[in-house]
Design a protein around this motif. Structure first.
Motif, PDB file in Angstrom:
ATOM      1  N   MET A   1      -6.557-152.961 133.193  1.00 22.84           N
ATOM      2  CA  MET A   1      -5.857-152.249 134.253  1.00 22.84           C
ATOM      3  C   MET A   1      -4.358-152.380 134.019  1.00 22.84           C
ATOM      4  SD  MET A   1      -6.235-152.909 138.292  1.00 22.84           S
ATOM      5  CE  MET A   1      -6.937-151.588 139.165  1.00 22.84           C
ATOM      6  N   GLY A   2      -3.630-151.285 134.216  1.00 22.09           N
ATOM      7  CA  GLY A   2      -2.204-151.263 133.947  1.00 22.09           C
ATOM      8  C   GLY A   2      -1.385-151.774 135.117  1.00 22.09           C
ATOM      9  N   THR A   3      -0.145-151.412 135.067  1.00 24.57           N
ATOM     10  CA  THR A   3       0.771-151.813 136.127  1.00 24.57           C
ATOM     11  C   THR A   3       0.465-151.036 137.406  1.00 24.57           C
ATOM     12  OG1 THR A   3       2.382-150.092 135.615  1.00 24.57           O
ATOM     13  CG2 THR A   3       2.582-152.180 134.406  1.00 24.57           C
ATOM     14  N   THR A   4       1.085-151.464 138.456  1.00 25.42           N
ATOM     15  CA  THR A   4       0.931-150.756 139.731  1.00 25.42           C
ATOM     16  C   THR A   4       1.407-149.318 139.589  1.00 25.42           C
ATOM     17  OG1 THR A   4       1.212-152.823 140.954  1.00 25.42           O
ATOM     18  CG2 THR A   4       1.589-150.780 142.164  1.00 25.42           C
ATOM     19  N   GLU A   6       1.430-147.440 136.864  1.00 26.67           N
ATOM     20  CA  GLU A   6       0.444-146.690 136.078  1.00 26.67           C
ATOM     21  C   GLU A   6      -0.762-146.329 136.935  1.00 26.67           C
ATOM     22  OE1 GLU A   6      -0.093-149.522 132.993  1.00 26.67           O
ATOM     23  OE2 GLU A   6       1.368-148.576 131.659  1.00 26.67           O
ATOM     24  N   ARG A   7      -1.209-147.280 137.728  1.00 25.81           N
ATOM     25  CA  ARG A   7      -2.359-147.025 138.616  1.00 25.81           C
ATOM     26  C   ARG A   7      -2.015-145.942 139.627  1.00 25.81           C
ATOM     27  NH1 ARG A   7      -7.283-146.173 139.146  1.00 25.81           N
ATOM     28  NH2 ARG A   7      -8.291-146.985 140.981  1.00 25.81           N
ATOM     29  N   GLU A  10      -2.030-142.559 137.969  1.00 26.79           N
ATOM     30  CA  GLU A  10      -3.404-142.143 137.683  1.00 26.79           C
ATOM     31  C   GLU A  10      -4.094-141.614 138.936  1.00 26.79           C
ATOM     32  OE1 GLU A  10      -7.594-144.398 136.684  1.00 26.79           O
ATOM     33  OE2 GLU A  10      -5.753-145.222 135.823  1.00 26.79           O
ATOM     34  N   VAL A  11      -3.961-142.350 140.022  1.00 22.44           N
ATOM     35  CA  VAL A  11      -4.602-141.940 141.282  1.00 22.44           C
ATOM     36  C   VAL A  11      -3.948-140.671 141.814  1.00 22.44           C
ATOM     37  CG1 VAL A  11      -5.011-142.594 143.686  1.00 22.44           C
ATOM     38  CG2 VAL A  11      -5.401-144.250 141.850  1.00 22.44           C
ATOM     39  N   ARG A  12      -2.619-140.593 141.747  1.00 14.75           N
ATOM     40  CA  ARG A  12      -1.913-139.403 142.225  1.00 14.75           C
ATOM     41  C   ARG A  12      -2.325-138.164 141.444  1.00 14.75           C
ATOM     42  NH1 ARG A  12       4.531-138.457 142.163  1.00 14.75           N
ATOM     43  NH2 ARG A  12       4.053-138.286 139.955  1.00 14.75           N
TER      44      ARG A  12
END
Length: 75
Positions: A1-4, A6-7, A10-12
């Motif tokens: 899992m990447g950084t906050t 990056e997450r 991805e979610v956006r």
């Protein structure tokens, strides 16, 4: 899992895609309901109205169907 960050990106991105698909799907629903309503096709299977048709065939609440028809007619 990447950084906050990056997450978040991805979610956006996933949400952006989902919203675009939802809008496309809703446009198709509006178009179909307008035809059913305009041509009174709801009567073919004995429904009393477009509202009745949409509720029984697709589980769309009558208020939602009215709203979709109103939007479609305004376009």
């Amino acid at each position: 899992m990447g950084t906050t960050r990056e997450r978040y990106e991805e979610v956006r991105s996933g949400l952006r895609s989902a919203v675009a698909l939802e809008a496309e799907g809703e446009a198709g629903v509006i178009e179909g309901l307008l035809v059913i309503d305009r041509d009174r096709l709801w009567a073919v299977d004995g429904y009393a109205s477009t509202l009745h048709f949409a509720e029984m065939e697709f589980g769309i609440h009558p208020k939602r169907t009215r709203d979709l028809l109103r939007v479609g007619r305004a376009l």
